[in-house]
Design a protein around this motif. Sequence first.
Motif, PDB file in Angstrom:
ATOM      1  N   PRO A 186      36.623  37.333  44.237  1.00  0.00           N
ATOM      2  CA  PRO A 186      37.913  37.872  44.165  1.00  0.00           C
ATOM      3  C   PRO A 186      37.985  39.117  45.135  1.00  0.00           C
ATOM      4  CG  PRO A 186      37.265  37.501  41.923  1.00  0.00           C
ATOM      5  CD  PRO A 186      36.182  37.434  42.792  1.00  0.00           C
ATOM      6  N   LYS A 187      36.939  39.567  45.715  1.00  0.00           N
ATOM      7  CA  LYS A 187      36.897  40.691  46.645  1.00  0.00           C
ATOM      8  C   LYS A 187      36.793  40.192  48.081  1.00  0.00           C
ATOM      9  CE  LYS A 187      35.841  44.517  43.579  1.00  0.00           C
ATOM     10  NZ  LYS A 187      34.985  45.606  43.180  1.00  0.00           N
TER      11      LYS A 187
ATOM     12  N   VAL B 135      47.912  36.970  44.068  1.00  0.00           N
ATOM     13  CA  VAL B 135      48.639  38.295  44.365  1.00  0.00           C
ATOM     14  C   VAL B 135      47.400  39.283  44.474  1.00  0.00           C
ATOM     15  CG1 VAL B 135      48.138  39.032  41.733  1.00  0.00           C
ATOM     16  CG2 VAL B 135      49.948  40.221  43.246  1.00  0.00           C
ATOM     17  N   ARG B 136      47.727  40.243  45.255  1.00  0.00           N
ATOM     18  CA  ARG B 136      46.779  41.377  45.844  1.00  0.00           C
ATOM     19  C   ARG B 136      46.878  42.574  44.857  1.00  0.00           C
ATOM     20  NH1 ARG B 136      41.964  41.419  48.583  1.00  0.00           N
ATOM     21  NH2 ARG B 136      41.859  43.671  49.471  1.00  0.00           N
ATOM     22  N   ARG B 137      45.736  42.726  44.364  1.00  0.00           N
ATOM     23  CA  ARG B 137      45.530  44.249  43.265  1.00  0.00           C
ATOM     24  C   ARG B 137      44.895  45.117  43.987  1.00  0.00           C
ATOM     25  NH1 ARG B 137      49.151  42.694  39.320  1.00  0.00           N
ATOM     26  NH2 ARG B 137      48.619  40.623  38.224  1.00  0.00           N
ATOM     27  N   ASN B 138      45.416  46.533  43.639  1.00  0.00           N
ATOM     28  CA  ASN B 138      44.775  47.759  44.094  1.00  0.00           C
ATOM     29  C   ASN B 138      44.702  47.882  45.321  1.00  0.00           C
ATOM     30  OD1 ASN B 138      43.625  50.159  42.917  1.00  0.00           O
ATOM     31  ND2 ASN B 138      41.471  49.428  43.637  1.00  0.00           N
ATOM     32  N   GLY B 139      45.735  47.344  46.330  1.00  0.00           N
ATOM     33  CA  GLY B 139      45.866  47.772  47.598  1.00  0.00           C
ATOM     34  C   GLY B 139      45.054  47.001  48.731  1.00  0.00           C
TER      35      GLY B 139
ATOM     36  N   ASN C  12      40.474  48.488  49.162  1.00  0.00           N
ATOM     37  CA  ASN C  12      39.600  48.433  47.891  1.00  0.00           C
ATOM     38  C   ASN C  12      40.085  47.287  46.832  1.00  0.00           C
ATOM     39  OD1 ASN C  12      37.816  50.527  48.803  1.00  0.00           O
ATOM     40  ND2 ASN C  12      39.513  52.106  48.090  1.00  0.00           N
ATOM     41  N   GLY C  13      40.841  46.595  47.152  1.00  0.00           N
ATOM     42  CA  GLY C  13      41.462  45.664  46.165  1.00  0.00           C
ATOM     43  C   GLY C  13      40.858  44.445  45.982  1.00  0.00           C
TER      44      GLY C  13
END
Length: 351
Positions: free
Chosen positions: A305-306, A337-341, A344-345
């Motif tokens: 995911p990263k 969806v993109r999480r945490n920007g 660093n998301g």
Amino acid sequence: MSEFDEYIVHGEPGQKEKADAWQTAIGLQDVDGLKVSTYLLDTARQHIEGDISIDEARDRIKAYYETKSEHDAVDEEGDKASVNIVKILNEPSFAFSLVGLTSIHRRIFEGVFKFAGQLRQVELSKKEWVLGGNASVSYQPAIDLREAIEYDLSWEKEFDYSNRPMAEIIKHLSQFIADLWQIHPFREGNTRTTAVFLIKYLRSMGIPVTNDMFKEHSWYFRNALVRASYKGLNIAPTTEFVERFLRNVILGEKNELRNRDMLVGASLPTPAIQSVTEDSPKSNICSLDCTLEETAILRCIESNPKMTQKEMASTIRKSERTVKTITSSLVEKGIIVRRNGRRNGWWEIIK
């Protein structure tokens, strides 16, 4: 735990790739009931750990059988074919052509068959377990091999994969690879050559391939190709089983792959080779109506995911701009969806 699993789970990225290639290469030998030697396994470990190169590994296997006074011919074929397949799988180059196909056969069976890389000049008939042990697929006549291969490859080159749903793509790929296998261009080693050709072809299109399907289910793969090619009394060819296999390979689904489901005729003894089932839940992306490129991106996200868009571009062999376009489309469709920007998301598949 299977051979080399410790490298798959805990190894460095380079070790994981090497271990995956070795597992696939060794698993493909099950197609012909072949096993590999302990010496091959020890040599593979040294290659995975970076102590020797793949060329040094090939030289060691070659020298081992040149100096060994007594050895099992079955082990020798399995060992040499395995190390040759690993070398091919670790190379990025691929030629989608008759020359490319014959080259793969030549390189896999170099030092194994005198006819490696040569189209057969004899007719073939092989009694198949999945057909009751008394029937054979009708293979292409030897005189027509070159024309048949070039026709199938030309037909495939004309197929446009863009903007097609995955169900259609997998059905098409299943028919293509079954037709290519039914030609049976070589006297021996057709299924292993077809499998390596397919893996390289999928990678060339940017599709992350789940190689453990070939590692664990190569016998199923062969039987599925037989059922897709055989036509008999009250028995029609079906790509159903090849499609099931490719859905696992391409989409990461966990469909059950059981040889007994393909049996034709009366009750038969269970084969000594693979017959494995998978009970894990299906992949999150198995039912999405996505294009081939979108599916490749989703497989990347599923595995990491990263993963950055630059890394995705490298993995699926597309430009970074193309990856940005695809991810934006998937976001708009509400699939990811993109999480945490951005910095660093991570990506999340939400549909």
